[in-house]
Structure formats: C-alpha cells, structure tokens
Design a protein around this motif. Structure first.
Motif, PDB file in Angstrom:
ATOM      1  N   UNK A   1       0.847  -1.182   0.000  1.00  0.00           N
ATOM      2  CA  UNK A   1       0.000   0.000   0.000  1.00  0.00           C
ATOM      3  C   UNK A   1       0.886   1.236   0.000  1.00  0.00           C
ATOM      4  N   UNK A   2       0.264   2.385   0.025  1.00  0.00           N
ATOM      5  CA  UNK A   2       1.007   3.640  -0.129  1.00  0.00           C
ATOM      6  C   UNK A   2       1.998   3.889   0.993  1.00  0.00           C
ATOM      7  N   UNK A   3       1.822   3.209   2.140  1.00  0.00           N
ATOM      8  CA  UNK A   3       2.712   3.436   3.270  1.00  0.00           C
ATOM      9  C   UNK A   3       3.971   2.582   3.233  1.00  0.00           C
ATOM     10  N   UNK A   4       3.871   1.398   2.612  1.00  0.00           N
ATOM     11  CA  UNK A   4       5.022   0.499   2.706  1.00  0.00           C
ATOM     12  C   UNK A   4       5.635   0.085   1.372  1.00  0.00           C
ATOM     13  N   UNK A   5       5.140   0.631   0.267  1.00  0.00           N
ATOM     14  CA  UNK A   5       5.804   0.353  -0.996  1.00  0.00           C
ATOM     15  C   UNK A   5       7.223   0.920  -0.961  1.00  0.00           C
ATOM     16  N   UNK A   6       8.161   0.241  -1.560  1.00  0.00           N
ATOM     17  CA  UNK A   6       9.542   0.744  -1.524  1.00  0.00           C
ATOM     18  C   UNK A   6       9.671   2.080  -2.248  1.00  0.00           C
ATOM     19  N   UNK A   7      10.556   2.903  -1.748  1.00  0.00           N
ATOM     20  CA  UNK A   7      10.828   4.166  -2.417  1.00  0.00           C
ATOM     21  C   UNK A   7      11.518   3.892  -3.751  1.00  0.00           C
ATOM     22  N   UNK A   8      11.339   4.821  -4.690  1.00  0.00           N
ATOM     23  CA  UNK A   8      11.974   4.641  -5.992  1.00  0.00           C
ATOM     24  C   UNK A   8      12.558   5.963  -6.466  1.00  0.00           C
ATOM     25  N   UNK A   9      13.520   5.917  -7.357  1.00  0.00           N
ATOM     26  CA  UNK A   9      14.162   7.149  -7.830  1.00  0.00           C
ATOM     27  C   UNK A   9      13.143   8.116  -8.433  1.00  0.00           C
ATOM     28  N   UNK A  10      13.325   9.384  -8.132  1.00  0.00           N
ATOM     29  CA  UNK A  10      12.461  10.413  -8.699  1.00  0.00           C
ATOM     30  C   UNK A  10      11.119  10.569  -8.013  1.00  0.00           C
TER      31      UNK A  10
END
Length: 375
Positions: A52-61
C-alpha cells in the motif's frame, strides 16, 4: 515378554483398546491441526496489506507529499479522508508521489499549518473552513449562519460554488482546494441544569467560539456571551469554568472527552463544520500535468468517500454520547434562530469580499436550485 492373558486380558480386548486409543489420538491431532490452521488463517487475514502507499519501496524520482492535520484520533473524518486521499494519489501516480501523514498537530495548529501550506513547507493540510477564511475571505460565504440547512444542501453548494472560489482562494492564499471533508453539524455542548432550546437560553452561559467574526456575531445576535478561544485550550477552560460550553460536531465533543466536563448537547443546523483539503499551489504547479490530474481526481473521490463514511461514523458517536449519559436536546422549530442569525448577513458581506452580497445571492440561488430539484 509378559503376556496379556497373565493379567486377565484377552488379546482381542488389548487390540481393541489399542486401536481406540490410536483413533482418539489421531482425532485430537487432526482437530488441533484444524484449529491451528484456523488460527493461522485469522492471523494471516489480520496481517497488514504488504503493498500500500505506506510500505511500498521508495523509488528514484519519487515526489514526497507532506500531509498534516490536527486530530489525534486514529479514525475520524479527518484521518479517514486524508488516508483515502493519500492512497489515491499514490495509486493514480503509480507510486510516483509518496505521502506521509502527520496527525495530532505535530506540525502546528490549523492556521499555522495553512500558512506553511501557503509557503510550500507542507504540501497538503485540512484546516477548518472558518480558520482558513481568516486567510481566504471568500470562504466566509460558507460560514454565514443558515446559508444551508441540510447536509445535502451543503454538499451541493460545495460542488457548485467551489469551482468559482478556487481561483479566488489561490489568489488570496496560494493554496488550492481539491476536496472537502464534513465533520457534521455543529451542536451546542455545555454544562447546565436546563437545556438550550431558544436563543435567550444562551444569555446565562459563557460559550467558546472560534475566533471568526461571523461566528462571534451569530452568538451576539442570539443574545449569547461568545468567548473566542483556541481549540487546544478548550478542555481546560471547560474544566476550570472559564467557559461553560461551545459548539462542535459530536465527533469532536466525545472524541476529545468533553463529556467529562459537560452534561448536555443541543442539536440544530446553523452551520456544518467542514474542512477543505488544501494543497500548496507552488507544489501543485511543480507537478507534471498527469500528476496534477491525479491529485485533483484523488480530491474528488476522497470527498465522495467521506460523504458516505462520515454519517455512519457520526451515528456511532451519538450513541457514545448517550452511553456517557449526555442529555441530548433537539430544537424542533429553528425559526427564531434563523431570523436572528440571518439578520447579521448584510453587515458581513464585506468580510467575503467587495462582491460579498453578489456571492451570497449566488450561493442562495444554488441552494434554491437544489431544493427545486428535490421537489
């Protein structure tokens, strides 16, 4: 080897007992395994969503989105709408915008957060309409007492008038309204031996009001004793007798445990407590066109969601008020309240803007349009 016959048992009876015991043991382990599987399933169902929006991995940009509000309850109309909005923004940008919510006034009070949203330090916040109106005078049209008298009228008025107000509010505050939260109708809450039923009943009570000139004037028109006071100071003020009551939706009254220091509530329909979802216009203009469209879509859909969610939640809070032994009074005939409150309108057109009277007439025409449609 000791033979069974030596102890008075036949071989057949020994075998029968052995197989019976084996059957019981097998049944036990089968039942235990089934119970364990049920428990495991329950635990699995209770586990949080891994994506979900809280735990999806961060991504470049990825673009950060700071979201803030003042309520510290895990579930209220404030938290419900902002969680929904933040989730929808993440979905419609394919995790290109990553939100983080700061509840409980961590980043300041409503007015302070609205100022930070104006500056772009906070990207999204949820101030009360009456608080934002100190920065965006145009919004005072929604604060006029009895501008609408039903939730459906308020919703329709928001839908029709907001597109007209958005460019004005951007010019006034550098924030953009993308959606609306509705906390419910403001009700009197107070400590008294007798109920508030008519305007003259307010004369004996010191009532807290938000520091909004139209709301203060409404109390004075009813003959009340309005005392402007910040929200965070209110519980102590009630406890110490600085004020004896105020008006807010039941969710706030019971959620903030005011029932510990008051004993009555009176329901009527002079104004609904609403909070616009505002985004920093500076931040918004820095987004790509598809991302801007995603934010606007999330705002519209979060508004629709809270209009479904909030009435159900509000009924639960009224039940809690009853369980807390709060005495609830309904004003059956609001004619006197309406007449006295609307009499102050001309004096406050100027607080809306130089075209305040024209904007008020437009709002009344929208409400009349809705009433005609429903006939």
């Amino acid at each position: 080897m000791i033979r069974a016959e030596q102890h008075g048992f036949s071989v057949s009876s020994v075998r029968q007992n052995y197989y019976e015991e084996e059957r019981i043991v097998r049944k036990f382990f089968t039942t235990a395994a089934f119970a364990a599987s049920i428990l495991a399933s329950a635990v699995a169902l209770a586990a949080p969503n891994p994506f979900d929006w809280q735990n999806l991995p961060k991504k470049p940009g990825q673009i950060p989105m700071v979201v803030a509000h003042t309520v510290n309850m895990e579930w209220s109309s404030h938290t419900a709408i902002l969680k929904r909005f933040t989730e929808l923004v993440a979905i419609y940008t394919d995790n290109g915008i990553r939100g983080e919510i700061f509840p409980g006034a961590q980043l300041g009070g409503e007015r302070e957060m609205a100022q930070q949203t104006r500056q772009g330090k906070i990207h999204v916040s949820l101030p009360a309409t009456n608080n934002l109106a100190t920065m965006a005078p145009s919004l005072n049209v929604f604060i006029l007492p009895y501008i609408a008298t039903s939730t459906d009228e308020v919703n329709y008025l928001q839908d029709k008038l907001t597109p007209i107000l958005v460019p004005r509010v951007i010019k006034e505050t550098n924030v953009r309204i993308v959606g609306w939260e509705n906390s419910g109708w403001r009700a009197f809450f107070y400590k008294s031996a007798t109920p508030i039923e008519k305007p003259s009943d307010l004369a004996k009570l010191k009532m807290r009001v938000p520091p909004n000139p139209i709301m203060i004037a409404s109390y004075k028109a009813w003959g009340g004793q309005p005392t402007p006071l910040g929200w965070t100071e209110l519980y102590n003020a009630l406890q110490q007798g600085v004020v004896e009551g105020g008006d807010n939706p039941v969710t706030d009254v019971i959620g903030m445990k005011f029932h510990e220091v008051i004993n009555r509530m009176t329901r009527f329909h002079y104004t609904i407590l609403t909070h616009p979802i505002i985004v920093s216009e500076t931040w918004f203009q820095g987004l790509s066109k598809p991302y801007q469209a995603a934010v606007l879509r999330a705002g519209r859909e979060a508004t629709d969601y809270i209009r479904w969610w909030q009435p159900q939640d509000e009924e639960n809070w009224w039940n809690q008020a009853r369980e807390a032994k709060v005495i609830i009074t309904d004003i059956k005939d609001e004619t006197e309240w309406i007449t006295k409150a609307r009499a102050i309108w001309p004096e406050y057109y100027k607080t809306i803007g130089p075209d305040g009277e024209d904007l008020t007439k437009k709002a009344l025409a929208i409400v009349a349009e809705y009433q005609k449609m429903k006939k």
